[in-house]
Write an enzyme that holds these catalytic residues in place. Structure first.
Site, PDB file in Angstrom:
ATOM      1  CG  HIS A   1      -3.406  -3.657   3.362  1.00  0.00           C
ATOM      2  ND1 HIS A   1      -2.369  -3.029   4.014  1.00  0.00           N
ATOM      3  CD2 HIS A   1      -4.111  -2.678   2.764  1.00  0.00           C
ATOM      4  CE1 HIS A   1      -2.448  -1.727   3.822  1.00  0.00           C
ATOM      5  NE2 HIS A   1      -3.485  -1.473   3.066  1.00  0.00           N
TER       6      HIS A   1
ATOM      7  CB  CYS B   1      -0.967  -0.044   1.185  1.00  0.00           C
ATOM      8  SG  CYS B   1      -2.331   1.111   1.014  1.00  0.00           S
TER       9      CYS B   1
ATOM     10  CD  GLU C   1      -0.681  -5.680   5.834  1.00  0.00           C
ATOM     11  OE1 GLU C   1      -0.544  -6.242   4.727  1.00  0.00           O
ATOM     12  OE2 GLU C   1      -0.968  -4.474   5.966  1.00  0.00           O
TER      13      GLU C   1
END
Lengths: 235, 79
Positions: A202, A85, A204
């Site tokens: 994302h 990002c 994660e």
């Protein structure tokens, strides 16, 4: 395997990255942006957020932080660098990755799950995936529209540098499945040497069933399997 | 010496802000409004002058104040 998670003023996905990599068995350390050395780290993660308040352009000021000189050195040495990002925006501003990220086509900040088609498994970032595999991973950005000129796009496609594209759940590339107007539906690209990767989604945030999915593990596990002594947890 | 730096999105880059402003112009009764592009202007007090500063300023325009992948800049200097 030692991983660094960089922290700039305004980073806000640093703890998520730390948690996900730690869970998968990495030895993770935070590194403040004023640090000038990244010696001893096998993997450097530039996390998401709003570094320097996105002033001027997203990532434009973070690019000049002292730690970025060490990131460029590490990249040139062949160590792995992952930008997520705002981290992707910073790596593009630092010219470690081709192209740039501009305002979403809709002008809206988008926070939603998207589907990504893995285009190649021939990188340290996607080796745990199969080509054509569809991953469900969230995005959260206002400036995620990938732009590069036609010649650059042709070149990165010829070099197999596009690792993930926005797609429909069945893997097809449609305009409706492209959330932000990215050229050629590009969600993430790597450099020519294939050791630096940036993506807007994302991974994660998609590593725990309770958070809605675990497809992000495919990308993070790829990384850890690419490095010495990964110590991957069974997951 | 003062620098005025104008940064505009390249013609080939989608400018959704410009499209939104154009639509608003139409609503205001300016139906013939065509292309609108939104950029930014920076006024910079340099505190010094000389050819060396000017060279560094172009460097700053390319590396920091604009991103040549998506933007063009114009630099004007005032004494």
């Amino acid at each position: 395997m030692r991983a660094a998670v960089l922290r700039f003023p305004g980073s806000n996905c640093d703890q998520d990255c730390h948690l996900a990599l730690d869970f998968l068995g990495a030895d993770v350390h935070y590194v403040w942006h004023k640090e000038e050395s990244l010696d001893g780290f096998d993997l450097i993660v530039v996390p998401g957020g709003f570094s320097y308040g996105d002033y001027l352009r997203c990532g434009a000021i973070a690019r000049f932080s002292p730690v970025m000189r060490a990131v460029v050195r590490a990249a040139n040495e062949g160590r792995l660098v992952l930008g997520i990002c705002n981290g992707f925006q910073i790596l593009c501003e630092a010219r470690l990755l081709p192209g740039a990220l501009v305002r979403n086509r809709s002008l809206h900040f988008l926070c939603q799950d998207v589907h990504l088609r893995v285009e190649t498994a021939a990188t340290p970032f996607t080796r745990a995936c199969t080509p054509g595999q569809v991953l469900k991973i969230p995005i959260a950005h206002g400036e995620g529209c990938y732009f590069a000129d036609d010649a650059t796009l042709d070149e990165i496609e010829a070099n197999d540098q596009v690792l993930v594209r926005y797609c429909a759940p069945d893997g097809s590339l449609t305009d409706g499945a492209n959330p932000n107007g990215s050229r050629r539906s590009i969600a993430g690209v790597c450099n020519r040497e294939r050791n630096v990767f940036g993506l807007m989604p994302h991974p994660e945030r998609a590593c725990e069933p309770v958070l809605g999915g675990t497809d992000g593990r495919f990308l993070l596990r790829s990384l850890l399997e690419s490095l010495p002594n990964p110590g991957i947890h069974a997951a | 010496m003062r620098a005025i730096v104008t940064v505009m999105p390249k013609q080939s880059v989608l400018d959704p802000q410009g499209v939104a402003v154009r639509d608003a112009m139409h609503h205001l009764g300016l139906e013939n409004t065509g292309l609108v592009r939104v950029g930014k202007i920076m006024e910079i007090d340099l505190g010094a002058s000389g050819p060396e500063i000017e060279g560094k300023l172009h460097e700053a325009c390319r590396d920091l104040l604009s991103n040549p992948v998506i933007e063009d800049y114009r630099l004007e200097l005032e004494p």
